[in-house]
Design an enzyme around this catalytic site. Sequence first.
Site, PDB file in Angstrom:
ATOM      1  N   GLY A  10       0.853  -1.326   0.170  1.00 31.01           N
ATOM      2  CA  GLY A  10       0.217   0.009  -0.217  1.00 31.01           C
ATOM      3  C   GLY A  10       0.866   1.169   0.058  1.00 31.01           C
ATOM      4  O   GLY A  10       1.373   1.138   1.022  1.00 31.01           O
ATOM      5  N   VAL A  14      -0.536   6.675   4.203  1.00 31.86           N
ATOM      6  CA  VAL A  14       0.035   6.445   5.465  1.00 31.86           C
ATOM      7  C   VAL A  14       1.265   5.637   5.107  1.00 31.86           C
ATOM      8  O   VAL A  14       2.606   6.018   4.993  1.00 31.86           O
ATOM      9  CB  VAL A  14       0.102   5.730   6.220  1.00 31.86           C
ATOM     10  CG1 VAL A  14       0.576   5.111   7.481  1.00 31.86           C
ATOM     11  CG2 VAL A  14      -2.102   6.230   6.861  1.00 31.86           C
ATOM     12  N   GLY A  16       2.897   6.332   1.656  1.00 33.04           N
ATOM     13  CA  GLY A  16       3.494   7.089   0.517  1.00 33.04           C
ATOM     14  C   GLY A  16       4.097   8.292   1.938  1.00 33.04           C
ATOM     15  O   GLY A  16       5.547   8.614   1.635  1.00 33.04           O
ATOM     16  N   LYS A 105      -5.967  -0.544  12.354  1.00 32.40           N
ATOM     17  CA  LYS A 105      -6.752  -1.464  13.864  1.00 32.40           C
ATOM     18  C   LYS A 105      -8.507  -1.879  13.525  1.00 32.40           C
ATOM     19  O   LYS A 105      -7.960  -2.717  14.278  1.00 32.40           O
ATOM     20  CB  LYS A 105      -7.517   0.083  14.295  1.00 32.40           C
ATOM     21  CG  LYS A 105      -8.102   1.246  13.764  1.00 32.40           C
ATOM     22  CD  LYS A 105      -7.526   1.947  13.047  1.00 32.40           C
ATOM     23  CE  LYS A 105      -7.984   2.764  11.994  1.00 32.40           C
ATOM     24  NZ  LYS A 105      -6.800   3.802  11.433  1.00 32.40           N
ATOM     25  N   VAL A 132      -3.538   3.784  16.697  1.00 28.50           N
ATOM     26  CA  VAL A 132      -3.817   3.967  17.614  1.00 28.50           C
ATOM     27  C   VAL A 132      -3.502   5.308  17.768  1.00 28.50           C
ATOM     28  O   VAL A 132      -2.431   5.625  17.943  1.00 28.50           O
ATOM     29  CB  VAL A 132      -3.632   2.942  18.839  1.00 28.50           C
ATOM     30  CG1 VAL A 132      -4.456   4.215  20.181  1.00 28.50           C
ATOM     31  CG2 VAL A 132      -4.390   1.950  19.011  1.00 28.50           C
ATOM     32  N   ILE A 136       1.205   9.617  18.399  1.00 27.52           N
ATOM     33  CA  ILE A 136       1.346   9.616  19.283  1.00 27.52           C
ATOM     34  C   ILE A 136       1.884   8.350  19.462  1.00 27.52           C
ATOM     35  O   ILE A 136       1.236   7.237  19.919  1.00 27.52           O
ATOM     36  CB  ILE A 136      -0.386   9.849  20.536  1.00 27.52           C
ATOM     37  CG1 ILE A 136      -0.890  11.341  20.102  1.00 27.52           C
ATOM     38  CG2 ILE A 136      -0.064  10.208  22.037  1.00 27.52           C
ATOM     39  CD1 ILE A 136      -2.087  11.737  19.876  1.00 27.52           C
ATOM     40  N   GLU A 190     -11.367   7.352   7.391  1.00 29.50           N
ATOM     41  CA  GLU A 190     -11.548   6.032   6.571  1.00 29.50           C
ATOM     42  C   GLU A 190     -11.454   6.027   5.144  1.00 29.50           C
ATOM     43  O   GLU A 190     -12.717   6.827   4.596  1.00 29.50           O
ATOM     44  CB  GLU A 190     -11.750   5.106   8.020  1.00 29.50           C
ATOM     45  CG  GLU A 190     -11.516   4.720   8.545  1.00 29.50           C
ATOM     46  CD  GLU A 190     -10.197   4.780   8.784  1.00 29.50           C
ATOM     47  OE1 GLU A 190      -9.341   3.660   8.391  1.00 29.50           O
ATOM     48  OE2 GLU A 190      -9.422   5.217   9.827  1.00 29.50           O
ATOM     49  N   ASP A 201     -14.286   3.348  13.961  1.00 29.99           N
ATOM     50  CA  ASP A 201     -13.190   3.557  14.278  1.00 29.99           C
ATOM     51  C   ASP A 201     -11.949   3.180  15.386  1.00 29.99           C
ATOM     52  O   ASP A 201     -11.547   3.144  16.297  1.00 29.99           O
ATOM     53  CB  ASP A 201     -12.286   4.498  13.235  1.00 29.99           C
ATOM     54  CG  ASP A 201     -10.930   4.966  13.313  1.00 29.99           C
ATOM     55  OD1 ASP A 201     -10.049   4.187  12.343  1.00 29.99           O
ATOM     56  OD2 ASP A 201     -10.298   6.206  13.635  1.00 29.99           O
ATOM     57  N   LYS A 205      -9.531   1.212  17.835  1.00 29.44           N
ATOM     58  CA  LYS A 205      -8.705   1.540  18.976  1.00 29.44           C
ATOM     59  C   LYS A 205      -8.529   1.421  20.158  1.00 29.44           C
ATOM     60  O   LYS A 205      -8.078   0.764  20.791  1.00 29.44           O
ATOM     61  CB  LYS A 205      -8.392   2.819  18.400  1.00 29.44           C
ATOM     62  CG  LYS A 205      -8.139   3.507  16.537  1.00 29.44           C
ATOM     63  CD  LYS A 205      -8.066   4.702  16.788  1.00 29.44           C
ATOM     64  CE  LYS A 205      -7.718   4.766  15.020  1.00 29.44           C
ATOM     65  NZ  LYS A 205      -7.975   6.826  14.989  1.00 29.44           N
TER      66      LYS A 205
HETATM   67  P1  NDP Z   1      -5.126   4.515   1.343  1.00 31.51           P
HETATM   68  O1  NDP Z   1      -6.119   4.819   0.672  1.00 31.51           O
HETATM   69  O2  NDP Z   1      -5.096   6.065   1.098  1.00 31.51           O
HETATM   70  O3  NDP Z   1      -4.393   3.917   0.945  1.00 31.51           O
HETATM   71  C1  NDP Z   1      -4.409   2.492   0.710  1.00 31.51           C
HETATM   72  C2  NDP Z   1      -3.606   1.964  -0.278  1.00 31.51           C
HETATM   73  O4  NDP Z   1      -3.657   0.629  -0.130  1.00 31.51           O
HETATM   74  C3  NDP Z   1      -3.118   1.643  -1.875  1.00 31.51           C
HETATM   75  O5  NDP Z   1      -1.693   2.233  -2.381  1.00 31.51           O
HETATM   76  C4  NDP Z   1      -4.479   1.485  -2.229  1.00 31.51           C
HETATM   77  O6  NDP Z   1      -3.082   0.995  -4.035  1.00 31.51           O
HETATM   78  C5  NDP Z   1      -3.474   0.017  -1.988  1.00 31.51           C
HETATM   79  N1  NDP Z   1      -4.642  -1.150  -1.670  1.00 31.51           N
HETATM   80  C6  NDP Z   1      -5.648  -0.758  -1.216  1.00 31.51           C
HETATM   81  N2  NDP Z   1      -6.136  -1.917  -1.495  1.00 31.51           N
HETATM   82  C7  NDP Z   1      -5.910  -2.862  -1.972  1.00 31.51           C
HETATM   83  C8  NDP Z   1      -6.289  -3.892  -3.364  1.00 31.51           C
HETATM   84  N3  NDP Z   1      -6.791  -4.701  -2.964  1.00 31.51           N
HETATM   85  N4  NDP Z   1      -4.764  -4.572  -3.794  1.00 31.51           N
HETATM   86  C9  NDP Z   1      -4.155  -3.381  -3.071  1.00 31.51           C
HETATM   87  N5  NDP Z   1      -3.364  -2.618  -3.184  1.00 31.51           N
HETATM   88  C10 NDP Z   1      -4.265  -2.493  -2.570  1.00 31.51           C
HETATM   89  O7  NDP Z   1      -5.469   4.557   3.242  1.00 31.51           O
HETATM   90  P2  NDP Z   1      -4.640   5.334   3.970  1.00 31.51           P
HETATM   91  O8  NDP Z   1      -2.678   5.456   3.673  1.00 31.51           O
HETATM   92  O9  NDP Z   1      -4.983   6.491   4.306  1.00 31.51           O
HETATM   93  O10 NDP Z   1      -4.594   4.236   4.968  1.00 31.51           O
HETATM   94  C11 NDP Z   1      -3.589   2.562   5.752  1.00 31.51           C
HETATM   95  C12 NDP Z   1      -4.034   1.704   6.449  1.00 31.51           C
HETATM   96  O11 NDP Z   1      -3.601   2.676   7.496  1.00 31.51           O
HETATM   97  C13 NDP Z   1      -5.574   1.737   6.803  1.00 31.51           C
HETATM   98  O12 NDP Z   1      -5.741   0.781   7.608  1.00 31.51           O
HETATM   99  C14 NDP Z   1      -5.984   3.300   8.018  1.00 31.51           C
HETATM  100  O13 NDP Z   1      -7.293   2.625   8.822  1.00 31.51           O
HETATM  101  C15 NDP Z   1      -4.464   3.587   8.996  1.00 31.51           C
HETATM  102  N6  NDP Z   1      -4.136   4.760   9.026  1.00 31.51           N
HETATM  103  C16 NDP Z   1      -4.744   5.275   8.444  1.00 31.51           C
HETATM  104  C17 NDP Z   1      -4.528   6.882   9.209  1.00 31.51           C
HETATM  105  C18 NDP Z   1      -5.024   8.036   8.038  1.00 31.51           C
HETATM  106  O14 NDP Z   1      -4.522   8.928   8.367  1.00 31.51           O
HETATM  107  N7  NDP Z   1      -4.536   8.197   6.637  1.00 31.51           N
HETATM  108  C19 NDP Z   1      -3.946   7.306  10.805  1.00 31.51           C
HETATM  109  C20 NDP Z   1      -3.894   5.927  10.914  1.00 31.51           C
HETATM  110  C21 NDP Z   1      -3.886   4.633  10.242  1.00 31.51           C
HETATM  111  P3  NDP Z   1      -3.744   2.373  -4.174  1.00 31.51           P
HETATM  112  O15 NDP Z   1      -3.561   3.416  -4.155  1.00 31.51           O
HETATM  113  O16 NDP Z   1      -3.037   1.783  -6.350  1.00 31.51           O
HETATM  114  O17 NDP Z   1      -5.262   2.001  -5.200  1.00 31.51           O
HETATM  115  N1  HSE Z   2      -9.477   7.693  10.187  1.00 35.00           N
HETATM  116  C1  HSE Z   2      -9.012   8.108  11.254  1.00 35.00           C
HETATM  117  C2  HSE Z   2      -9.026   9.415  12.417  1.00 35.00           C
HETATM  118  C3  HSE Z   2      -7.695   7.780  11.163  1.00 35.00           C
HETATM  119  O1  HSE Z   2      -9.851  10.593  11.501  1.00 35.00           O
HETATM  120  O2  HSE Z   2      -8.620   8.723  13.033  1.00 35.00           O
HETATM  121  C4  HSE Z   2      -6.178   7.919  12.138  1.00 35.00           C
HETATM  122  O3  HSE Z   2      -6.156   6.573  12.510  1.00 35.00           O
END
Ligand code: NDP
Ligand code: HSE
Length: 435
Positions: A10, A14, A16, A105, A132, A136, A190, A201, A205
């Site tokens: 992914g 996160v 990236g 989570k 979580v 932090i 999310e 969510d 957590k």
């Molecule tokens: P994004 O949607 O931004 O990124 C998800 C990534 O996973 C993308 O690169 C996507 O690829 C890839 N992906 C999704 N589905 C598939 C699949 N079926 N097969 C292969 N690759 C796949 O999500 P986030 O980065 O926001 O979140 C990632 C995790 O981190 C989640 O569990 C989220 O709950 C957790 N999280 C997020 C936070 C936030 O602030 N965003 C904070 C804390 C935790 P593509 O882009 O090519 O579609």
């Molecule tokens: N969707 C979650 C939030 C991302 O808003 O707190 C961080 O886990």
Amino acid sequence: MEPIRVGLLGLGVVGGGTFNVLARNAEEIARRAGRHIVVTKVSARDLVKAKSRVGDAAQVVADPFEIVRDPSIDIVVELIGGDGLARELVLEAIAHGKHVVTANKALLAKHGNEIFALASEKGVMVMFEAAVAGGIPIIKAIREGLTANQIEWVAGIINGTTNFILSEMRARGLPFADVLAEAQKLGYAEADPTFDVEGVDAAHKLTLLSAIAFGVPVQFDKAYIEGISSLSQTDISYAEELGYRIKLLGVTKARPDGIELRVHPTLIPAKRLLANVEGAMNAVLVQGDAVGATLYYGKGAGEEPTASAVVADLVDVTRLHTADPEHRVPHLAFQPQSMSDKPILPIEAVTTSYYLRLTVDDVPGVLAEITRILADASISIGSMIQKPREGSTQADIIFLTHEAIERNVNAAIARIEALTTVQSKVTRLRLENLA
Ligand code: NDP
Ligand code: HSE
């Protein structure tokens, strides 16, 4: 020394951010970890986008299973999200002897027991600091920093999206839908924002926090969850007038008869630090018997704050992967053979204070009837206000109660709603003094 090799599943918000922080701070991180941490393979669905982001620094693949089965990869970082494909990938990575770092989570709250059991069997670490409260280091604090304590309770604002929505609604009177759209644009929400808005969510957590605070298995299915979608501007304003702010709070408490595990909109006295946590910030208050109250505050969501936690886990794994698995910090803070089977209590057994709002006919005796019902249910009133409704013969009444058992409050509400002088449903919100 050879770098430790990481496979990244992914490359979204996160993923990236993690890639960027690892690249930008590579030398500083290596000075801490003892060797370089290098992402050698990345999987994403959109290969062109991913390639343009990582350039030649890492190989981009379409099939994430290619990464979890690759013998050259030491640590798999799961940042795809969800609990379907992510579960399969994490279990497969562990089965192949890889350490796992995840921010997921939802996955751990639902499948944590299975995942941690397999990891212990295979002698690998599954780290989840980013799962979580974003950046932090709350997992580290509870799992390691507070090990001397009997944790009494944990209360936290652990969803950035809903805190952002509540802050903007309160301070700027903006409509719910507009603020949610802004949170999505900023990368806080999310993939399915109902997880944020309906409290799911935060409950994911809180389930993890409860497990590491009290040494119980993860039991998301027993959590009580109420979101903010039906919260009204009227209650936000009345709460303000009474000296309170409404926050989506996760509360987990150890009691002699069990553990409270609940997420719901909550009135908090406006003077408390937690009540003043605004925007996408998160804060977690932990009460330990030796240390007293400790408060942890910071960015709970977003690209680099979350990456900060992911990278911290990568450094820990790099430092510890050669250590005897028996001597590493247990996944859920307590030794697996010493886990407690204390039950999670149903919401009816919870004890807290309440905010009750209702509309009544403004006639003699109505207040006496209601207070009689509350007294019969052993509910003591802390304060009360009455607001005449302009241009009508009705009034809004708001009670703040002292601590009461939820089952008694439900019974009293049913009796109050049956009164002919009561013209509305009773709006019931929970109130925590957090003293
Ligand atoms: P994004 O949607 O931004 O990124 C998800 C990534 O996973 C993308 O690169 C996507 O690829 C890839 N992906 C999704 N589905 C598939 C699949 N079926 N097969 C292969 N690759 C796949 O999500 P986030 O980065 O926001 O979140 C990632 C995790 O981190 C989640 O569990 C989220 O709950 C957790 N999280 C997020 C936070 C936030 O602030 N965003 C904070 C804390 C935790 P593509 O882009 O090519 O579609
Ligand atoms: N969707 C979650 C939030 C991302 O808003 O707190 C961080 O886990």
